[in-house]
Design an enzyme around this catalytic site. Structure first.
Site, PDB file in Angstrom:
ATOM      1  N   HIS A   1      52.891 -60.077 137.180  1.00 37.24           N
ATOM      2  CA  HIS A   1      51.685 -59.631 136.780  1.00 37.24           C
ATOM      3  C   HIS A   1      51.392 -60.484 135.313  1.00 37.24           C
ATOM      4  O   HIS A   1      51.887 -60.287 134.472  1.00 37.24           O
ATOM      5  CB  HIS A   1      51.901 -58.076 136.322  1.00 37.24           C
TER       6      HIS A   1
ATOM      7  N   HIS B   1      48.151 -63.077 133.383  1.00 39.06           N
ATOM      8  CA  HIS B   1      46.716 -63.460 133.472  1.00 39.06           C
ATOM      9  C   HIS B   1      46.313 -65.044 133.014  1.00 39.06           C
ATOM     10  O   HIS B   1      47.022 -65.323 132.320  1.00 39.06           O
ATOM     11  CB  HIS B   1      45.559 -62.510 132.709  1.00 39.06           C
TER      12      HIS B   1
ATOM     13  N   TYR C   1      35.423 -57.213 126.761  1.00 41.73           N
ATOM     14  CA  TYR C   1      36.031 -57.806 125.655  1.00 41.73           C
ATOM     15  C   TYR C   1      35.823 -59.368 125.935  1.00 41.73           C
ATOM     16  O   TYR C   1      35.795 -59.925 127.005  1.00 41.73           O
ATOM     17  CB  TYR C   1      37.556 -57.504 125.566  1.00 41.73           C
TER      18      TYR C   1
ATOM     19  N   THR D   1      39.795 -58.866 133.990  1.00 40.62           N
ATOM     20  CA  THR D   1      38.238 -58.266 133.917  1.00 40.62           C
ATOM     21  C   THR D   1      37.351 -58.900 133.091  1.00 40.62           C
ATOM     22  O   THR D   1      36.290 -58.977 133.201  1.00 40.62           O
ATOM     23  CB  THR D   1      38.323 -56.677 133.487  1.00 40.62           C
TER      24      THR D   1
ATOM     25  N   ARG E   1      42.065 -56.448 143.244  1.00 41.62           N
ATOM     26  CA  ARG E   1      42.194 -55.317 142.168  1.00 41.62           C
ATOM     27  C   ARG E   1      41.027 -54.503 142.219  1.00 41.62           C
ATOM     28  O   ARG E   1      39.915 -54.977 141.840  1.00 41.62           O
ATOM     29  CB  ARG E   1      42.380 -56.099 141.029  1.00 41.62           C
TER      30      ARG E   1
ATOM     31  N   TYR F   1      44.279 -50.213 139.077  1.00 38.65           N
ATOM     32  CA  TYR F   1      44.635 -49.875 137.495  1.00 38.65           C
ATOM     33  C   TYR F   1      43.732 -48.550 137.008  1.00 38.65           C
ATOM     34  O   TYR F   1      42.454 -48.548 137.238  1.00 38.65           O
ATOM     35  CB  TYR F   1      44.115 -50.991 137.045  1.00 38.65           C
TER      36      TYR F   1
ATOM     37  N   ASP G   1      52.548 -59.302 131.792  1.00 40.56           N
ATOM     38  CA  ASP G   1      51.240 -59.172 131.320  1.00 40.56           C
ATOM     39  C   ASP G   1      50.794 -60.022 130.482  1.00 40.56           C
ATOM     40  O   ASP G   1      49.751 -59.865 129.748  1.00 40.56           O
ATOM     41  CB  ASP G   1      51.025 -57.544 130.771  1.00 40.56           C
TER      42      ASP G   1
ATOM     43  N   ASN H   1      43.880 -56.933 124.987  1.00 39.45           N
ATOM     44  CA  ASN H   1      43.461 -55.645 124.316  1.00 39.45           C
ATOM     45  C   ASN H   1      44.427 -54.991 123.528  1.00 39.45           C
ATOM     46  O   ASN H   1      44.232 -53.608 123.276  1.00 39.45           O
ATOM     47  CB  ASN H   1      42.956 -54.735 125.426  1.00 39.45           C
TER      48      ASN H   1
END
Ligand SMILES: O=C(O)c1cc(C(=O)O)oc(=O)c1
Length: 311
Positions: free
Chosen positions: A37, A39, A55, A83, A130, A163, A263, A268
């Site tokens: 996981h 990004h 964001y 996202t 997702r 999620y 991650d 955030n």
């Protein structure tokens, strides 16, 4: 690694950039370990952030991601659509395509996606979609639209990554339990770790996994879930003590259905940015034996993302 920028975009106020110069982990990852996981963000100048984003991050490119992979000792990555890129999967796809087969991806798609587009995503290495239910990250997508997408991607052998926040599981239960694919929960369904592990909220999550053998969980993001720390900074080898019992319970009860990821670049986070080397050192706290570590870091992600290579 150099300091992150955001191209022409202005970062969300208070945004914390990923940690530069992470330590070398003391924990030696097993050969073939997968960061399941992570990004990429942009870079915004090449892959603009989506207009509907909630964001604006700092850039976090594939080059920086793959340098981190090598530094930490991972062999492969699963790049999950962030996202801030909405359903524009170009940055994630580009990262997969330039990985030399060492990355697979999880996309975000809309109902309007064509079969040809799905085929192209598959060819690039995408193996899942997702669905996001965290209200601060996305606008609501009707469940019938999501179910239609799930039915279509099931035919490609893909899975659904979900999620959500722990308090929302009761309301989402019927939808989640009717999904026709393997279902992978991000970050353990975000338990409130200040509540008791044997309280109704976390017990519902365990019941979800117990009663549904198609449900897997990522036991990731202690830095996001922890209330009391200590933080993975300044050489801390016993970070995020309050998250350990929750993650360890999931690993020990469902050893064949758990995944782990950094991650990175940690979207955030408001409080601190962890040293990713120390985050890797968190792993033996939740997967205390070599056998559990191998399942978590190698066997399970390989079975899900590289089944053709999995024994
Ligand atoms: O909790 C978060 O803010 C977060 C956001 C995203 C994303 O924006 O895609 O992904 C994650 O895995 C976690």
């Amino acid at each position: 690694m150099s300091k992150p920028t955001s191209g022409d975009f202005t970062k969300t106020a208070g945004w914390l950039d990923w940690y530069t110069g992470p330590t070398k982990p003391s924990f030696k990852l097993p050969a073939g370990a997968v960061d399941a996981h992570c990004h990429v963000f942009g870079p915004g100048a090449e892959f603009p952030y989506a207009p509907e984003r909630k964001y604006t991050p700092c850039d976090a490119s594939k080059h920086e991601l793959y340098a981190l992979r090598d530094h930490l000792g991972f062999a492969r990555n699963v790049v999950v659509q962030a996202t801030c890129h909405g359903a524009d999967n170009r940055a994630m796809v580009d990262a997969c395509l330039s990985s030399g087969g060492k990355a697979r991806g999880v996309a975000t798609v809309k109902r309007s996606v064509t079969d040809e587009e799905l085929q192209a995503l598959h060819a690039a290495g995408v193996r899942g979609v997702r669905f996001n239910f965290v209200k601060r990250l996305v606008d609501f997508t009707p469940k019938d639209e999501l179910m239609e997408i799930a039915g279509r991607i099931a035919k490609l052998g893909w899975h659904v990554v979900i999620y959500f926040e722990a308090v929302d599981l009761p309301e989402l239960w019927d939808f989640f339990t009717s999904l026709p694919t393997t279902v992978v929960v991000d970050h353990m369904g975000r338990p409130d770790v200040s509540k008791p592990i044997d309280g109704p909220e976390f017990q519902l999550f365990l019941k979800f996994m117990r009663e549904h053998p198609n449900v897997w969980s990522k036991v990731s993001c202690p830095e996001r879930l922890s209330v009391t720390g200590p933080k993975a900074l300044n050489g801390e080898q016993a970070a995020y003590q309050d998250v350990v019992p929750f993650a360890r319970k999931v690993v020990e009860e469902f050893p064949d259905r758990v995944l782990w990821g950094t991650d990175w670049p940690h979207p955030n986070l408001k409080d601190h940015m962890p040293d990713d080397g120390l985050l890797v050192d968190f792993i033996p706290q939740i997967a205390p034996t070599a056998e559990l570590q191998h399942k978590l870091l190698v066997d399970n992600p390989m079975r899900l993302y590289w089944p053709e290579e999995s024994a």
